[in-house]
Design a protein around this motif. Structure first.
Motif, PDB file in Angstrom:
ATOM      1  N   ILE A 197      -3.030 -11.433  33.588  1.00 50.59           N
ATOM      2  CA  ILE A 197      -1.742 -11.095  32.985  1.00 50.59           C
ATOM      3  C   ILE A 197      -1.630  -9.603  32.674  1.00 50.59           C
ATOM      4  CG2 ILE A 197      -2.350 -11.524  30.561  1.00 50.59           C
ATOM      5  CD1 ILE A 197       0.900 -12.585  32.379  1.00 50.59           C
ATOM      6  N   THR A 211       5.373 -17.025  34.081  1.00 46.91           N
ATOM      7  CA  THR A 211       4.185 -16.723  34.885  1.00 46.91           C
ATOM      8  C   THR A 211       3.242 -17.913  35.003  1.00 46.91           C
ATOM      9  OG1 THR A 211       3.024 -15.865  32.928  1.00 46.91           O
ATOM     10  CG2 THR A 211       4.276 -14.277  34.272  1.00 46.91           C
ATOM     11  N   PRO A 247       1.489 -17.074  28.580  1.00 43.67           N
ATOM     12  CA  PRO A 247       1.058 -16.094  29.573  1.00 43.67           C
ATOM     13  C   PRO A 247      -0.384 -15.615  29.391  1.00 43.67           C
ATOM     14  CG  PRO A 247       2.573 -15.108  28.006  1.00 43.67           C
ATOM     15  CD  PRO A 247       2.619 -16.578  27.775  1.00 43.67           C
TER      16      PRO A 247
END
Length: 360
Positions: free
Chosen positions: A75, A18, A69
């Motif tokens: 997130i 991510t 992340p």
């Protein structure tokens, strides 16, 4: 190209990079993350649409990874969206940013499992690997917070020559911290890990470590164990079981894939990187396609690279003629990193095909 039915190859576990940004600077990092690395191309909107695209087709484990992340402000919004769409959401963090509030958000967003890295039994070993002072203490603190908040977690431990002597102690520490599982990683030299080529565990130590793991796992009942990036363990287990007359059968976590199979890159797992590239596994440089140009489903089902990963007859050298080819497969990423050929024989396996004779 001789292939098995496509229905046998569906994504069950997806690692999602991510972000490439990270607050550590680990020696073996496959994506060479650091504080100055880009976040990538995943805006909240793009990421949410990607989750929808995956969930409309399959319902895999989706691991929110990086980089780190927790450096993304959205997130937990993404985790909650994936949970709502029926995906089993997990997270891979280094622990530095874990707090009571983060734990609350993990639970509220439906995070089912969190992985932490533990690369030694003390700060001297772990922090030298992670190249940030305090990383070891942060890992222990995160583990305690997860236990406090009833969040399931596992440890990933990476080993090379410089820390292989700590494997037993590292395992015992992971167990004492009440982890659900401990995964022993044999380093694949990609990313910054390419600089560790001379530090990779060599034969016969490699097999000796895997035999230690077998003996430990055979009698272990409190913590799940699994060697990772060591596919020929799946050859050794049945061989050792026959040798010692054991009826030992491996256990795998319910959210894991590839039970009874070594390398499953491009078969049931893949990496979705920060730029939208789909790679057969986290350690492979090759991209099967980009999700900003074609659908994830199309890439998975039709890309030449993914199809070649499922064509076991294309494997070369000893891997190509080995009777354990379908349960081991050799590490394709390690083969490429060391030989430059994705389908070359597994460099860290010394087994001669046909040499093992069952007493039955």
């Amino acid at each position: 190209m001789a292939l098995t039915s496509c229905s046998e190859f569906i994504p069950k576990w997806i690692a999602w990079e991510t972000t490439q940004r990270c607050n550590l600077n680990c020696q073996h990092c496959r994506c060479a993350s650091d504080l100055n690395a880009p976040f990538g191309e995943w805006t909240t909107e793009r990421a949410s649409k990607m989750i929808d695209e995956i969930a409309d087709w399959v319902k895999p484990v989706l691991v929110l990874s990086g980089g780190e992340p927790l450096m993304r402000d959205d997130i937990f919004e993404l985790a909650a969206h994936g949970t709502a769409r029926g995906l089993r959401m997990c997270m891979a963090t280094n622990g530095l940013l874990v707090t009571d509030d983060v734990c609350h958000q993990m639970k509220e967003s439906g995070i089912r499992m969190v992985s932490l890295s533990l690369d030694g039994p003390d700060a001297d070993v772990h922090d030298s690997f992670r190249r940030v002072s305090g990383a070891f203490d942060a890992t222990l603190n995160a583990a305690k917070l997860f236990k406090k908040h009833d969040i399931s977690f596992l440890f990933n431990s990476s080993f090379a020559k410089h820390n292989q002597h700590t494997i037993g102690d590292t395992f015992r520490l992971a167990k004492s911290l009440n982890a659900t599982a401990w995964y022993m990683f044999m380093i694949v030299p990609t990313g910054r890990g390419a600089d560790l080529m001379k530090d990779l565990i060599s034969q016969p130590d490699y097999d000796a470590i895997l035999e230690w793991h077998y003996e430990q796992e055979k009698r272990e009942s409190e913590i799940l164990m699994r060697p990772t990036c060591a596919p020929h363990y799946y050859r050794l287990v049945p061989q050792l079981g026959i040798r010692d007359g054991s009826r030992f059968k491996r256990r795998d976590l319910t959210f894991s894939t590839g039970a009874g199979k070594g390398c499953v890159a491009g078969q049931t797992i893949c990496l979705l990187d920060a730029l939208g590239n789909v790679r057969p596994c986290s350690y492979m440089e090759q991209s099967a396609g980009n999700v900003f140009e074609r659908s994830f489903k199309d890439i998975w089902e039709n890309s030449e690279l993914m199809l070649s990963m499922r064509d076991f007859e294309s494997y070369k050298g000893r891997c190509g003629v080995c009777e354990f080819r379908n349960v081991c497969g050799g590490c394709r990423a390690r083969a490429y990193a060391i030989t430059g050929d994705l389908f070359a024989e597994e460099p860290f396996c010394n087994y001669i095909p046909g040499s093992f004779k069952s007493p039955c």
